[in-house]
Enzyme design. Structure first.
Site, PDB file in Angstrom:
ATOM      1  N   MET A 324      41.706  29.037  39.663  1.00 46.39           N
ATOM      2  CA  MET A 324      40.592  29.842  40.162  1.00 46.39           C
ATOM      3  C   MET A 324      39.753  30.398  39.012  1.00 46.39           C
ATOM      4  O   MET A 324      38.527  30.292  39.014  1.00 46.39           O
ATOM      5  CB  MET A 324      41.113  30.982  41.039  1.00 46.39           C
ATOM      6  CG  MET A 324      40.027  31.886  41.607  1.00 46.39           C
ATOM      7  SD  MET A 324      38.826  31.026  42.664  1.00 46.39           S
ATOM      8  CE  MET A 324      39.769  30.886  44.174  1.00 46.39           C
ATOM      9  N   ASP A 343      43.142  36.100  29.721  1.00 43.12           N
ATOM     10  CA  ASP A 343      44.445  36.081  30.377  1.00 43.12           C
ATOM     11  C   ASP A 343      45.466  36.637  29.397  1.00 43.12           C
ATOM     12  O   ASP A 343      45.150  36.899  28.219  1.00 43.12           O
ATOM     13  CB  ASP A 343      44.818  34.668  30.825  1.00 43.12           C
ATOM     14  CG  ASP A 343      45.790  34.674  32.003  1.00 43.12           C
ATOM     15  OD1 ASP A 343      45.362  34.336  33.130  1.00 43.12           O
ATOM     16  OD2 ASP A 343      46.960  35.049  31.808  1.00 43.12           O
ATOM     17  N   VAL A 400      43.020  37.942  39.115  1.00 47.31           N
ATOM     18  CA  VAL A 400      44.455  37.814  38.854  1.00 47.31           C
ATOM     19  C   VAL A 400      45.189  37.627  40.178  1.00 47.31           C
ATOM     20  O   VAL A 400      44.577  37.504  41.240  1.00 47.31           O
ATOM     21  CB  VAL A 400      44.989  39.049  38.080  1.00 47.31           C
ATOM     22  CG1 VAL A 400      44.269  39.180  36.740  1.00 47.31           C
ATOM     23  CG2 VAL A 400      44.851  40.331  38.890  1.00 47.31           C
ATOM     24  N   SER A 429      40.888  37.821  48.403  1.00 43.22           N
ATOM     25  CA  SER A 429      40.618  37.239  49.721  1.00 43.22           C
ATOM     26  C   SER A 429      41.095  38.127  50.851  1.00 43.22           C
ATOM     27  O   SER A 429      40.714  37.930  51.995  1.00 43.22           O
ATOM     28  CB  SER A 429      41.270  35.855  49.830  1.00 43.22           C
ATOM     29  OG  SER A 429      42.661  35.955  49.603  1.00 43.22           O
ATOM     30  N   HIS A 450      34.343  37.382  46.613  1.00 45.76           N
ATOM     31  CA  HIS A 450      35.343  36.437  47.091  1.00 45.76           C
ATOM     32  C   HIS A 450      34.824  35.012  46.990  1.00 45.76           C
ATOM     33  O   HIS A 450      33.988  34.586  47.782  1.00 45.76           O
ATOM     34  CB  HIS A 450      35.714  36.790  48.542  1.00 45.76           C
ATOM     35  CG  HIS A 450      36.702  35.855  49.157  1.00 45.76           C
ATOM     36  ND1 HIS A 450      36.810  35.689  50.525  1.00 45.76           N
ATOM     37  CD2 HIS A 450      37.636  35.023  48.618  1.00 45.76           C
ATOM     38  CE1 HIS A 450      37.757  34.808  50.782  1.00 45.76           C
ATOM     39  NE2 HIS A 450      38.263  34.394  49.655  1.00 45.76           N
ATOM     40  N   ASN A 453      38.008  28.299  47.362  1.00 50.07           N
ATOM     41  CA  ASN A 453      38.580  27.232  46.552  1.00 50.07           C
ATOM     42  C   ASN A 453      38.350  25.865  47.213  1.00 50.07           C
ATOM     43  O   ASN A 453      38.557  25.748  48.424  1.00 50.07           O
ATOM     44  CB  ASN A 453      40.084  27.501  46.387  1.00 50.07           C
ATOM     45  CG  ASN A 453      40.662  26.851  45.158  1.00 50.07           C
ATOM     46  OD1 ASN A 453      39.943  26.433  44.258  1.00 50.07           O
ATOM     47  ND2 ASN A 453      41.975  26.767  45.121  1.00 50.07           N
ATOM     48  N   GLU A 462      31.516  35.538  49.318  1.00 49.87           N
ATOM     49  CA  GLU A 462      31.449  36.787  50.081  1.00 49.87           C
ATOM     50  C   GLU A 462      31.334  37.944  49.105  1.00 49.87           C
ATOM     51  O   GLU A 462      32.194  38.114  48.235  1.00 49.87           O
ATOM     52  CB  GLU A 462      32.735  36.979  50.899  1.00 49.87           C
ATOM     53  CG  GLU A 462      32.707  36.451  52.293  1.00 49.87           C
ATOM     54  CD  GLU A 462      33.983  36.822  53.048  1.00 49.87           C
ATOM     55  OE1 GLU A 462      33.854  37.334  54.166  1.00 49.87           O
ATOM     56  OE2 GLU A 462      35.087  36.580  52.534  1.00 49.87           O
ATOM     57  N   ASN A 500      38.090  35.374  56.371  1.00 56.39           N
ATOM     58  CA  ASN A 500      39.516  35.305  56.706  1.00 56.39           C
ATOM     59  C   ASN A 500      39.835  36.068  57.990  1.00 56.39           C
ATOM     60  O   ASN A 500      40.757  35.699  58.726  1.00 56.39           O
ATOM     61  CB  ASN A 500      40.365  35.832  55.547  1.00 56.39           C
ATOM     62  CG  ASN A 500      40.566  34.775  54.479  1.00 56.39           C
ATOM     63  OD1 ASN A 500      40.616  33.592  54.770  1.00 56.39           O
ATOM     64  ND2 ASN A 500      40.652  35.206  53.225  1.00 56.39           N
TER      65      ASN A 500
END
Length: 716
Positions: A324, A343, A400, A429, A450, A453, A462, A500
Site C-alpha cells: 500500500m 518505515d 501503517v 479503511s 482512504h 487497493n 475517500e 465499506n
C-alpha cells in the site's frame, strides 16, 4: 463579418476564403442545441455570400469542439421518438449542408475534436491536425452511437475495419495514428496549423487536390465486396461481444448499423443511424452511462472549487511502506509530487520501492513510459528509516497497519516532527477518524484519506471529514488526491465510512444465502454474469482477504449492532477460523494456483463444499432473482441511510463512490440510478417481500414517504 453569434463567427479573408471560427462564450466549444442552430445560420449566411472560393473551420479555444452538450442528453432522451428523430434529422441536415457547399472545405483541428466535433470535421473535404489534436467518437461509452453521421462517414473515409475499432472502443486517437489511417490529410505544429490548412485549401482550389472525389467517397456506399464485408463484420461482432457482452448494447449496435448502411448512399445510411441512435437513447443503459458522466463532472467540479482554498502540496510523505505504501508513493511521484516513504525497517522499504519499480517496469514494457521517466519517478521517492526526512513535507499520509493503537502512536509521533502547516491524513479503511484525532494536538489538520487497493488502478479516494477537521484541511487533501489523478469524494466519519459501510451489508446478504444452503459459486456466477459485478461476493472476499474482512466485519458490527452483527452461522467467520484467507494463502472459498504469468487462478475447491455442508447442511437451489435481491437490497438500503444521515452529500457522489470504489456495474449507474430505473415505489415493494430476513432488509421511513409522494433522487 458574415455572421456572428455567441458561439460562432464567420468572416471572409482577403483571399475570398471564408473562416468559420468556433468560439463559445463558455470555457470550451461544444455542440449544444444553440450552437447547432448557429451553425445552420452561419452556413445559410455563407451560401448567400457571393464569390466565396473555399471554407476553413477553426477554433478560438484550446480544443476544437469537445463534443455534444451531454447535459442536454437525458432531457432529450426522454422526448417522444418522433421528437428525437426530428432533432437528429435537423442536425444531420446541417452537417449535410456543410458537406455539400459548392467549394472545397478544410478543418484546422487543435486539441480535442470528439463526438459531434469529430463528426463536424468529417463533413469537410480535408482535415489538418496539429500535434495537440485528439479525435474520436466516444458515444458507445455513453450507451449510444454517433448520431451526426459518424457511422456513415468514418467507414467510408478510413475503411470499415478502422472505423469499427474507433467507434466500438470509443477511444481517443492521437494525430499520428489518425494520419496513418487517412483521417487526417496532414499533421503539423500548432503554430503552423492555420497556414497549412489554408495552403491545402489553395491547392484544392487550384485543382492540385481532388476535393470533389474525396467528398463523393463519403457520400457513396462503402466499397467492400461480399467476402470482405462478411469477414469484416463477423470478426467485429465476435470481438465486440467478447469485450462488451450483453450488458452494453451500443458497440454491437454500431457494428450492425455500419453493416446495414454499407451499401446505401448517404441519406439512406443516415436514416439507419438515426433510428438506431433513437432506440439506444431510450435504454436504461444509456441513461445510466450518461448519468455516470454527469455525476463524474459534478464530483470533479466540486473538487475544483475545493482546490481553490487548498494549501499547495509540493512535497509529501507516506508512513508505512509495503504494497500500500509503495502504491501511494508510486502514484504521488508518477504524477509529479516527490514523496518520502518512511518505515521502521529496511525490508519494508525495499518492498515499497520494489512495488513502485514493478509498476513502472510494466509501463515501460507496454510502451507507456521510458527508462528515463522510470528513473525520474523512482528518484522522486525518498526511502527513510527515521522521521527527519519527513520534516519539510506539506502532507503526510499515514498507512501503517490497520490497528488503532499503532496508528494513534504513529500519528502522535509524526505531529511532533512536521511543521504547523502540514496536513496529516490516515489511510484507514475502518478506524474512526474522530477516534484517531484524539491522539493529535491539532485535530483540525487531520482527516482520513482512504485509498483502494491496488492504488494505481482504483480511481476513488475517500476523504473522511472528522468532527474537528477544518475546511482548509479537506481542500488540501482533495487537491492532493486530484493531483495524484484520483477522484476524491468527501464523506463524514462513521464506522466503515461510506464504501465499506455499504459493502458489508452486501456480504451479510451473501452470508445469509450461504447459511440457507446456497452455492457460493452459483451466487458469484449470478452476480457477475447477470447483475454485472466484476467479481461475485465469494471471489471478492477471497481477493480482499478473509482476515481483513473479518476485522472489518467486527468494526461494522460494533458500529451498527442491530443490522450488522453476524449470525452464529456466518461463512466469513468459518473461513477465517479455518485459516482460509483467500488469495493471500491460496485457499478461501476457492483454491488459487499461479497461472503462467504468476497471477492467482481460481478453481472450485471440494474442501470448501465439505466445510460449508458440515456447517449449513446440503445445498439448495435459489433463483437468480432471489440471489440478486438478497445480496443487493441490504447494500441499497444502507446506501440510502448514508445519504439520509449526511455521510455522503448527494446521490451523485454516492453512485460515483460505488462505481469507482467497488466496481458497481456502470451500466446500472450506481444504487440511486438503479432505484430510479426501477421506480422508488417498485423498489420499496421489492424490498418489502424480503423484510422477513431482518433489519438490513427494512427500507427507511423517508424512502417509503418518497415513494408515496412519487419523488425522485435524481431530477433527470
Amino acid at each position: 463579418m458574415i455572421y456572428q453569434s455567441n458561439s460562432i463567427q464567420v468572416e471572409l479573408l482577403d483571399t475570398q476564403i471564408a473562416n468559420i471560427r468556433f468560439n463559445s462564450d463558455g470555457s470550451v466549444n461544444k455542440f449544444d442545441q444553440e450552437t447547432l442552430t448557429s451553425l445552420d445560420a452561419a452556413l445559410n449566411a455563407l451560401i448567400a455570400t457571393p464569390d466565396v472560393r473555399g471554407l476553413v473551420l477553426t477554433s478560438a479555444k484550446d480544443s476544437f469542439i469537445v463534443g455534444a452538450d451531454i447535459t442536454e442528453f437525458l432531457t432529450l432522451f426522454a422526448e417522444a421518438d418522433e421528437v428525437l428523430l426530428s432533432w437528429l434529422q435537423l442536425a444531420n441536415s446541417i452537417f449535410n449542408k456543410l458537406e455539400d457547399l459548392p467549394y472545397p472545405t478544410v478543418s484546422a483541428v487543435n486539441g480535442y475534436a470528439l463526438g459531434g466535433g469529430c463528426e463536424a470535421i468529417l463533413s469537410t473535404d480535408f482535415r489538418v491536425g496539429d500535434s495537440t489534436a485528439k479525435v474520436g467518437l466516444p458515444e458507445t461509452k455513453l450507451g449510444i452511437i454517433p448520431g451526426f453521421g459518424g457511422t456513415v462517414r468514418l467507414p467510408r473515409l478510413i475503411g470499415a475495419d478502422n472505423a469499427l475499432e474507433w467507434i466500438t472502443t470509443g477511444k481517443d486517437q492521437r494525430p499520428d495514428d489518425a494520419l496513418k489511417v487517412g483521417f487526417f490529410d496532414a499533421v503539423t505544429t500548432p503554430e503552423n496549423l492555420q497556414a497549412a490548412a489554408l495552403q491545402m485549401l489553395d491547392d484544392a482550389i487550384a485543382g492540385k487536390l481532388e476535393w470533389q472525389l474525396k467528398r463523393r467517397q463519403k457520400q457513396q456506399p462503402l466499397q467492400l465486396d461480399k467476402m470482405e464485408a462478411m469477414m469484416c463484420f463477423s470478426t467485429a461482432k465476435g470481438m465486440v461481444f467478447a469485450v462488451a457482452g450483453k450488458h452494453y448494447p451500443a458497440p454491437m449496435a454500431a457494428v450492425n448499423v455500419i453493416e446495414q448502411a454499407a451499401k446505401m448512399p448517404r441519406q439512406q445510411a443516415l436514416q439507419v443511424e438515426h433510428h438506431a441512435f433513437a432506440k439506444l437513447a431510450k435504454t436504461d443503459v444509456a441513461k445510466a452511462l450518461v448519468g455516470i458522466f454527469l455525476n463524474d463532472q459534478l464530483v470533479k467540479s466540486k473538487a475544483k472549487k475545493s482546490i481553490k482554498s487548498a494549501h499547495p502540496v509540493s512535497y509529501a510523505a507516506v508512513l508505512g511502506a509495503g504494497i500500500m505504501g509503495g502504491g501511494i508513493a508510486y502514484q504521488s511521484a508518477s504524477k509529479g509530487t516527490p514523496i518520502v516513504m518512511k518505515d521502521i525497517n529496511e525490508s519494508a522499504l525495499a518492498l515499497g520501492l520494489s512495488e513502485a519499480a514493478k509498476l513502472l517496469t510494466a509501463q515501460v514494457e507496454r510502451g507507456r513510459s521510458s527508462p528515463q521517466k522510470m528513473a525520474q519517478v523512482l528518484n522522486a521517492i525518498t526511502p527513510a528509516l527515521d522521521y527527519s526526512a519527513v520534516k519539510p513535507v506539506d502532507i503526510v499520509v499515514e498507512a501503517v497497519v490497520e490497528n488503532p493503537k499503532v496508528k494513534s502512536m504513529v500519528l502522535a509521533e509524526v505531529e511532533q516532527v512536521v511543521t504547523d502547516n502540514a496536513v496529516i491524513a490516515s489511510n484507514t479503511s475502518t478506524i474512526s477518524i474522530n477516534l484517531l484525532a484524539n491522539s493529535l494536538k491539532k485535530p483540525e489538520r487531520f482527516c482520513g484519506m482512504h485509498f483502494f487497493n491496488p492504488v494505481h488502478k482504483m480511481p476513488l479516494v475517500e476523504i473522511i471529514r472528522g468532527r474537528d477537521t477544518s475546511d482548509s484541511t479537506i481542500a488540501t487533501v482533495v487537491a492532493y488526491a486530484s493531483k495524484m489523478g484520483k477522484t476524491p469524494i468527501v464523506v463524514n466519519d462513521c464506522p466503515g465510512f461510506f464504501v465499506n459501510r455499504v459493502l458489508f451489508p452486501y456480504f451479510a446478504g451473501f452470508n445469509g444465502l450461504i447459511a440457507d444452503g446456497a452455492d457460493f459459486a452459483t451466487i458469484d456466477k449470478v452476480m457477475e454474469k447477470q447483475f454485472g459485478w466484476p467479481m461475485g461476493p465469494a471471489y471478492l472476499l477471497d481477493v480482499v482477504g478473509m482476515d481483513t474482512g473479518h476485522h472489518a466485519q467486527a468494526v461494522m458490527a460494533q458500529g451498527f449492532p442491530e443490522r450488522m452483527t453476524p449470525s452464529e452461522h456466518d461463512a466469513l467467520q468459518l473461513m477465517f477460523a479455518q485459516n482460509r484467507l483467500g488469495q493471500k494463502n491460496g485457499q478461501g472459498f476457492y483454491r488459487y494456483t499461479p497461472d503462467k504469468k504468476g497471477k492467482p487462478k481460481k478453481d472450485v475447491d471440494a474442501t470448501t463444499y465439505a466445510l460449508l455442508s458440515a456447517a449449513f447442511g446440503p445445498l439448495k437451489e435459489f433463483t437468480a432473482d432471489d440471489i440478486i435481491a438478497r445480496t443487493m437490497i441490504p447494500m441499497i438500503n444502507e446506501t440510502v441511510r448514508c445519504l439520509e444521515e449526511g455521510i455522503v452529500a448527494s446521490p451523485a457522489e454516492a453512485d460515483m463512490g460505488l462505481v469507482y470504489g467497488l466496481g458497481f456495474p456502470p451500466f446500472r449507474g450506481g444504487v440511486f440510478r438503479y432505484i430510479e430505473t426501477m421506480g422508488i415505489a417498485n423498489y420499496v415493494a421489492w424490498a418489502d417481500k424480503y423484510a422477513y430476513l431482518g433489519a438490513l432488509y427494512q427500507v427507511t421511513d423517508t424512502m417509503r414517504q418518497l415513494a408515496a409522494e412519487n419523488g425522485h433522487y435524481y431530477q433527470n
